[in-house]
Write a protein that holds these residues in place. Structure first.
Motif, PDB file in Angstrom:
ATOM      1  N   TYR A  21       1.007  -1.303   0.340  1.00  0.00           N
ATOM      2  CA  TYR A  21      -0.083  -0.005   0.088  1.00  0.00           C
ATOM      3  C   TYR A  21       1.133   1.400   0.006  1.00  0.00           C
ATOM      4  O   TYR A  21       0.435   2.397   0.294  1.00  0.00           O
ATOM      5  N   SER A  42       2.148   2.993  -2.177  1.00  0.00           N
ATOM      6  CA  SER A  42       1.813   4.199  -3.053  1.00  0.00           C
ATOM      7  C   SER A  42       0.774   5.015  -2.759  1.00  0.00           C
ATOM      8  O   SER A  42       0.380   6.128  -3.359  1.00  0.00           O
ATOM      9  N   PHE A  43      -0.086   4.723  -1.658  1.00  0.00           N
ATOM     10  CA  PHE A  43      -0.978   5.544  -0.958  1.00  0.00           C
ATOM     11  C   PHE A  43      -0.461   6.742  -0.126  1.00  0.00           C
ATOM     12  O   PHE A  43      -1.012   7.719   0.257  1.00  0.00           O
ATOM     13  N   PHE A  44       0.759   6.646   0.405  1.00  0.00           N
ATOM     14  CA  PHE A  44       1.422   7.477   1.264  1.00  0.00           C
ATOM     15  C   PHE A  44       2.665   8.000   0.727  1.00  0.00           C
ATOM     16  O   PHE A  44       3.428   7.251   0.023  1.00  0.00           O
ATOM     17  N   THR A  74       1.285   1.933   6.920  1.00  0.00           N
ATOM     18  CA  THR A  74       0.946   1.849   5.761  1.00  0.00           C
ATOM     19  C   THR A  74       0.061   0.639   5.530  1.00  0.00           C
ATOM     20  O   THR A  74       0.349  -0.532   5.469  1.00  0.00           O
ATOM     21  N   ALA A 125      -5.277   3.144   3.964  1.00  0.00           N
ATOM     22  CA  ALA A 125      -5.569   3.437   2.518  1.00  0.00           C
ATOM     23  C   ALA A 125      -7.066   3.712   1.971  1.00  0.00           C
ATOM     24  O   ALA A 125      -7.341   4.420   1.345  1.00  0.00           O
ATOM     25  N   MET A 154      -8.041   7.072   3.562  1.00  0.00           N
ATOM     26  CA  MET A 154      -7.613   8.334   2.596  1.00  0.00           C
ATOM     27  C   MET A 154      -8.435   8.494   1.164  1.00  0.00           C
ATOM     28  O   MET A 154      -8.379   9.356   0.832  1.00  0.00           O
ATOM     29  N   SER A 155      -8.889   7.136   0.795  1.00  0.00           N
ATOM     30  CA  SER A 155      -9.763   7.277  -0.498  1.00  0.00           C
ATOM     31  C   SER A 155     -10.952   7.932  -0.449  1.00  0.00           C
ATOM     32  O   SER A 155     -11.506   8.000  -1.398  1.00  0.00           O
TER      33      SER A 155
END
Length: 661
Positions: free
Chosen positions: A10, A12-14, A48, A53, A56-57
């Motif tokens: 995960y 790429s989300f952070f 993470t 994730a 945040m989405s």
């Protein structure tokens, strides 16, 4: 929970781990994130995790059956994932839900998505087998309609009947409750292919991973107790048959919804294929309507309760029928059928009873293993290949799926379990103390012959052979005790008008009027349920009716009050037909009691037992050993001329014509 644990996948989300400034900025924007170190620390760090994730989405959630997750705890869990919007789907919305769109039952009906009207057929008695016969007939009628539809319009439908039973567990079959296997066996007796019958319970799932909509799927009957409740839908389900009492049967509420969906969500234009059907065995009409109405409310169709109605089809009303007057007036002495009586000193008489006269005399106390059995057991033991091939599936170094075969050695559990043997023996001996004594004796004898190691290795097989040995001896004893009574004249086949001892054909019956016309001219009663007769029974009935020498005949029922023969086994034989043969123009000659058996049942132990009992009774007649005991009849003598036959499928016409020569 793993969804909130720090893990790879995960990133790429952070922000990168070293960008503490960006981590702090996100924490201030999304304050409910799980963190390793918070925003006030020198090195802020967000976990993470999948949970973070999702938060945040700001996802858009679509939740089916949202009424099931509408508790405060569930709502807090959903809110904690920061959804932008939650769209819930529910047939039964709860107070407090923000209802955006509501689809009524009437709108579903207008869109041709549900099978209405729903027809409820009230009980015509307490015979669950009669209900299943009626379901079979009704389902086959629907399938004929469906085949015509396929031929005309190319639309494939295979009507399915759901049958709710009272018990399903392996340890629940004994007793008075109707078990799933009882229902399956009766369907097979009616000529249904076993491949067309599926059982769906918590322990057995015959429809798992099965596409019930596929053209090559053969399932037409699904037997369940409560396993087909919420979450199961098959729009090919048209009929619900309820064996448990509807008054105490909460499962009906959920099962009602299982037969409501219209195939392809559109009407066929064939009335019978656009409606649904419920049959029940026990319970009053009010209770049935209450349960079905509750089922509609459970499906969000409360406004359609008015579409639930008792079948007012003229062909489905109960009807009282009597023996035809022309038969009752002239042949009253032929309505008394032979029964087995125990006779003491030629004076005291009582009905022969399995529990009193057979079961109480069974003796296994001194039953040792014979030399012949031990020799057969030893010769049956062989060493089996203990190697087993398996397939291992993995990923290779390039992340491609790869598989290989591997060999393993199987080791069955090498344990001698006397308690297990005792339980199995108790099924035959019905005395746990004696069962344990026999267990110890037999284990010692077998171990002495083959040794402990072989006994352990072949334990399951040896137990099954020992149980069969006991069962065979029980069958031998039962028959021998019966024949001993007969040879000593303590047991006599007797025809009597004594109401406590004898049997007389009922003067009237209540039937459900068949949709099929009654074309039989020599039937004993004023009318007959043609649709509840299977193909073999209809063939035998029609053949009887066509004979020049037939006087009268009727189809015997399996319910209380109808003719049953107690042989040397515990269960009673309930013949399918009783037929009177005439001589001359209208003079009575001979009575035939006939049991019909399907081709798939011919030759099995049950059929052979019934054939043996019927042949013995016919032998009694031919040796003039059917006795009469008459008290107060207005006519000279009850009839003692009766013979008993088993008619096999494929030979029914030949056998009946031979009897009626």
């Amino acid at each position: 929970m793993k969804v909130f644990q720090d893990s790879g996948g995960y990133e790429s989300f952070f922000p990168p781990d070293s960008r503490y400034d960006l981590h702090k900025q996100i924490m201030e924007q999304v304050p409910n994130l799980d963190v390793i170190s918070d925003a006030s620390s020198a090195f802020p760090q967000i976990r993470t995790s999948m949970g973070n994730a999702i938060r945040m989405s700001k996802p858009f959630f679509i939740i089916d059956e949202i009424h099931k997750v509408f508790s405060d705890q569930a709502k807090n869990t959903i809110d904690n994932l920061n959804p932008e919007m939650v769209l819930g789907l529910s047939a039964t919305p709860k107070e407090g839900m923000n209802i955006i769109v509501s689809v009524t039952g009437l709108e579903l009906k207008d869109e041709d998505m549900i099978k209405l009207d729903m027809h409820i057929f009230p009980p015509s008695g307490s015979d669950w087998k009669a209900m299943i016969r009626e379901i079979k007939s009704h389902r086959e009628m629907l399938e004929k309609k469906a085949k015509n539809l396929k031929q005309d319009n190319g639309i494939y439908i295979r009507p399915i009947a759901l049958i709710q039973v009272e018990a399903t567990g392996h340890d629940q079959r004994k007793g008075k409750r109707v078990h799933s296997l009882d229902a399956k066996e009766h369907l097979i007796e009616l000529g249904i292919n076993p491949d067309e019958i599926a059982i769906k319970t918590s322990a057995q799932n015959d429809i798992e991973d099965m596409d019930l909509f596929a053209g090559d799927c053969s399932v037409r009957y699904i037997i369940t107790k409560e396993a087909l409740r919420d979450g199961w839908d098959c729009s090919f389900a048209y009929i619900l048959g309820i064996i448990p009492n509807v008054g105490s049967n909460t499962g009906v509420t959920q099962l009602v919804g299982r037969i409501l969906r219209q195939p392809n969500a559109q009407k066929t234009g064939v009335r019978e294929l656009d409606e649904s059907y419920i049959f029940c065995v026990r319970g009053n009409t009010g209770e049935m309507l209450d349960r079905v109405s509750a089922g509609f409310k459970n499906e969000g169709l409360e406004d359609l309760v008015g579409k639930v109605r008792l079948s007012d089809d003229k062909g489905n009303k109960p009807k009282k029928v009597r023996i035809k007057k022309e038969f009752a007036d002239k042949y009253g002495n032929t309505f008394y059928l032979p029964v087995w009586l125990m006779v003491n000193d030629g004076k005291e008489r009582r009905r022969f009873n399995y529990a009193l006269d057979i079961k109480s005399r069974l003796n296994f106390l001194n039953l040792e293993l014979s030399e012949g059995f031990l020799e057969m057991l030893i010769n049956s033991l062989s060493d089996e290949n203990r190697e087993r091939k398996a397939i291992a599936v993995t990923l290779d170094d390039k992340s491609r799926v790869a598989h290989k075969t591997e060999t393993s050695v199987t080791d069955a559990e090498s344990v001698i379990n006397p308690g297990y043997i005792t339980r199995r023996f108790s099924e035959v001996v019905e005395n746990p103390f004696l069962s344990r004594k026999l267990t110890d004796c037999y284990l010692q004898a077998v171990e002495g012959e083959i040794g402990k190691e072989k006994l352990q290795r072949h334990f399951s097989f040896i137990v099954s052979m020992l149980v069969n040995y006991l069962g065979d001896d029980r069958k031998r004893q039962e028959e021998q005790i019966f024949l001993d009574y007969l040879s000593s004249k303590k047991l006599m086949l007797t025809v009597t008008d004594d109401e406590k001892l004898g049997y007389k054909v009922p003067e009237d019956d209540v039937i459900t009027v068949s949709r099929l016309p009654n074309t039989y001219s020599s039937y004993l009663f004023e009318d007959v349920e043609v649709e509840t007769m299977n193909k073999l029974e209809q063939k035998v009935g029609q053949t009887l009716d066509n004979q020049e020498k037939i006087l009268w005949w009727f189809r015997n029922k399996t319910s209380k009050g109808w003719y049953a023969i107690q042989g040397w086994k515990e269960y009673k034989i309930r013949p399918d037909f009783v037929a009177a043969k005439k001589k001359g123009r209208d003079e009575f000659e001979l009575l035939y009691i006939i049991e019909s058996k399907g081709e798939h049942l011919s030759g099995n132990p049950d059929t052979q037992y019934k054939k043996s009992v019927l042949e013995l009774m016919t032998k009694q007649k031919k040796e003039h050993k059917i006795y009469t005991y008459q008290t107060k009849l207005p006519f000279p003598k009850v009839n003692e001329d009766a013979e008993f036959y088993l008619v096999e499928q494929g030979k029914e016409e030949q056998t009946v014509k031979s009897l009626m020569r």
